[in-house]
Enzyme design. Structure first.
Site, PDB file in Angstrom:
ATOM      1  N   HIS A 184      73.567  18.219  39.245  1.00  0.00           N
ATOM      2  CA  HIS A 184      72.586  17.782  40.244  1.00  0.00           C
ATOM      3  C   HIS A 184      72.023  16.401  39.883  1.00  0.00           C
ATOM      4  CE1 HIS A 184      72.222  21.476  42.628  1.00  0.00           C
ATOM      5  NE2 HIS A 184      72.649  22.050  41.514  1.00  0.00           N
ATOM      6  N   GLU A 234      70.070  14.672  41.593  1.00  0.00           N
ATOM      7  CA  GLU A 234      68.754  14.461  42.215  1.00  0.00           C
ATOM      8  C   GLU A 234      67.583  14.888  41.341  1.00  0.00           C
ATOM      9  OE1 GLU A 234      71.064  16.601  43.082  1.00  0.00           O
ATOM     10  OE2 GLU A 234      70.271  18.515  43.784  1.00  0.00           O
ATOM     11  N   CYS A 280      77.775  19.980  43.410  1.00  0.00           N
ATOM     12  CA  CYS A 280      77.802  21.394  43.025  1.00  0.00           C
ATOM     13  C   CYS A 280      78.614  22.223  44.034  1.00  0.00           C
ATOM     14  CB  CYS A 280      76.356  21.881  42.878  1.00  0.00           C
ATOM     15  SG  CYS A 280      76.235  23.401  41.960  1.00  0.00           S
ATOM     16  N   TYR A 281      77.959  23.036  44.868  1.00  0.00           N
ATOM     17  CA  TYR A 281      78.696  23.807  45.870  1.00  0.00           C
ATOM     18  C   TYR A 281      79.569  22.869  46.721  1.00  0.00           C
ATOM     19  CZ  TYR A 281      79.648  27.130  49.635  1.00  0.00           C
ATOM     20  OH  TYR A 281      80.276  27.935  50.548  1.00  0.00           O
ATOM     21  N   LYS A 304      54.840  14.027  48.455  1.00  0.00           N
ATOM     22  CA  LYS A 304      53.478  13.533  48.260  1.00  0.00           C
ATOM     23  C   LYS A 304      53.399  12.021  48.020  1.00  0.00           C
ATOM     24  CE  LYS A 304      49.367  15.366  47.840  1.00  0.00           C
ATOM     25  NZ  LYS A 304      48.999  16.528  48.677  1.00  0.00           N
ATOM     26  N   ASP A 355      47.024  14.619  52.502  1.00  0.00           N
ATOM     27  CA  ASP A 355      47.952  14.894  53.606  1.00  0.00           C
ATOM     28  C   ASP A 355      47.254  14.901  54.962  1.00  0.00           C
ATOM     29  OD1 ASP A 355      49.282  15.398  51.295  1.00  0.00           O
ATOM     30  OD2 ASP A 355      49.388  17.562  51.565  1.00  0.00           O
ATOM     31  N   GLY A 374      74.173  24.792  46.696  1.00  0.00           N
ATOM     32  CA  GLY A 374      73.696  25.975  47.412  1.00  0.00           C
ATOM     33  C   GLY A 374      73.770  27.198  46.526  1.00  0.00           C
TER      34      GLY A 374
END
Ligand code: XMP
Length: 507
Positions: free
Chosen positions: A167, A169, A81-82, A363, A224, A53
């Protein structure tokens, strides 16, 4: 979808929180994002991830959670992290704040290549974005890994609480996915995730939400809205699919869209209203203002053509939501207003009249869903095209002449990419007008004309992107054709900007 033994990701406001959800799904497990306010009602998760965050734990209004409740969930917890700083504080440690944010790559040196770091290299690149660091370790903390300066960047408390400063991710953390997977392996009987299950759950939820009301959806021919329309069609609800030709489409796009939907057996109605859009946009230069006008007119056009439909369905995806940061759940900061997030729509949303079944997806997940709905590969593989169309590729005031130029250049560029087998290798490619006149020579005459910029990027999720090293032959042939065939252009540029700091579109 059932929530038992799912992976619960708690949002502390990082721009990348949803990426964690997506990575977990990529690893084959069902994950769900929770706003901090929902923390106490997450059902019975099989694992919990506390996201990063923007705040420092030392700030007065730093987000917090009930530690007793976290313990009571009784499952493995990973603080990112946070999330890691918060865990360290909960275990009685301290965190040192700093004015300087460490941002970028760092070396990760695990103490041992087992547990969380099973199969991870002795030294691995990870991505950092933090200002706090651990000062004193919480009770019973074990250091699992340090950075190149010997600072602890990964901790473990008791048997099931893990922390990582970096991170996992983002793709810049080279072995991040493996570390996340190792964490998930410490959990028991996690629920699996398959796009087919997701499809069934969405169809059911659409049926439930729509009932016998009428839903109207806008289709643009893009992936989409196409997937959305086919999903509504599959759910068998009463729907009208409206294709608004706002005059900001690419060359021959209207015809192509109609023929694609015809192939899929979904009926669409076309509303031709280029004049209305172009009149409303005349002389408007501000990008946010353009978006506001286009978004507002879209709704007008729908409502004009459908009368009083009960619900509006939109093919909004997660990156659109996060970059507009108007999602009530998100604490991330605003980048630009997506056309699906303008005030008029937000008002309808507050009235509960907006349906966005794809809003949790990225996507490539939508593409996978499209294929599982039986949509043809060439339709699913179309490059993304923004709702505001060529408006965001035409900086400054929009004029018919400029749009015609963009259309011609774009068609030449895309044609060349297809001819050389590069269309499917890039995430998105297009031509944008650079409305600056420069001097050139055409024939024996002096020319004073605009420039066109070509852009081709690769991206996994549109939240970050890199420009593509296209073969020179493609650039040379495209440039040659444009300079010879398109009146009004005497200069062709290739855009070599990454996102961030640039965005994919010009506006
Ligand atoms: P940016 O320019 O924000 O683009 O880096 C990220 C991705 O989103 C698309 N895009 C939009 N799509 N409505 C859309 O439907 C919009 O207002 C919009 N703005 C950007 C863009 O084409 C890229 O794929």
């Amino acid at each position: 979808m059932e929530e038992s033994k799912h992976v619960a990701v708690v949002d502390f406001g990082s721009q990348y929180t949803q990426l964690i959800v997506r990575r977990v799904r990529e690893l084959g497990y069902f994950a769900k994002l929770y706003a901090l306010e929902e923390f106490e009602e997450m059902g019975s998760p099989g694992a919990i991830v506390l996201s990063g965050g923007p705040k420092s734990t030392s700030e007065a209004d730093a987000p917090d959670l009930d530690f007793a409740k976290l313990q009571a969930y009784g499952c493995p917890v990973l603080g990112v992290c946070y999330g890691m700083q918060l865990l360290n504080i909960k275990f009685g440690g301290t965190v040192k704040g700093s004015d300087r944010r460490e941002y970028g790559p760092a070396a990760l040196r695990p103490e041992s290549c087992s547990g969380l770091y099973e199969g991870v290299s002795h030294e691995s690149q990870v991505w950092m974005s933090h200002s706090d660091t651990v000062e004193t370790l919480g009770k019973g903390a074990k250091v699992l890994a340090s950075n190149q300066h010997g600072t602890p960047v990964s901790l473990k408390w008791e048997e099931r609480f893990y922390g990582i400063q970096f991170h996992p991710e983002v793709t810049h953390s080279h072995e991040g996915l493996r570390i996340l997977h190792n964490f998930l392996l410490t959990a028991e009987e996690l629920q699996e995730f398959h796009i087919e299950d997701f499809k069934r759950a969405m169809v059911e939820s659409i049926r439930e939400t729509v009932g016998d009301k009428q839903v109207v959806c806008g289709v643009s021919g893009g992936v989409d809205s196409t997937v959305l329309a086919v999903l509504l069609h599959e759910a068998g609800v009463k729907m009208r699919a409206i294709f608004v030709d706002h005059g900001l489409l690419r060359k021959d796009e209207g015809e192509e869209v109609r023929s694609n939907f015809h192939r899929m057996g979904v009926e669409i109605e076309t509303v031709e209203c280029a004049d209305r859009f172009l009149t409303a946009l005349a002389g408007v230069e501000d990008p946010e203002k353009k978006r506001e006008i286009i978004g507002g007119l879209f709704i007008d056009v729908f409502w004009d053509s459908v009368g009083n439909a009960d619900l509006l369905a939109q093919g909004t995806l997660y990156p659109d939501v996060i970059e507009s940061a108007s999602n009530a759940k998100s604490k991330a900061s605003k980048i630009k207003t997506h056309h699906n997030r303008v005030e008029r729509i937000l008002e309808l949303q507050r009235q509960g009249k907006v349906l966005e079944p794809l809003a949790e997806l990225f996507k490539d997940e939508v593409r996978e869903l499209g294929l599982s709905l039986g949509i043809a590969k060439d339709i699913v593989g179309r490059h993304p095209f923004p709702g505001p169309g060529l408006a965001v590729r035409c900086p400054g005031a929009i004029e018919q002449k400029k749009l015609d130029i963009i259309r011609e250049c774009d068609a030449i560029f895309i044609g060349k990419l297809k001819e050389h087998g590069w269309y499917d290798k890039v995430w998105q490619a297009y031509a944008a007008l650079v409305p600056v006149k420069t001097v050139g020579v055409k024939g024996d005459e002096r020319s004073y004309e605009w420039a066109i910029s070509l852009r081709a990027v690769i991206s996994e999720d549109a939240m970050t992107a890199d420009w593509v090293e296209l073969p020179y032959a493609i650039l040379r042939e495209t440039s040659h054709r444009i300079l010879n065939d398109v009146a009004g252009i005497n200069r062709v540029l290739y855009d070599v900007s990454t996102k961030p700091p640039a965005s994919i579109e010009w506006e």
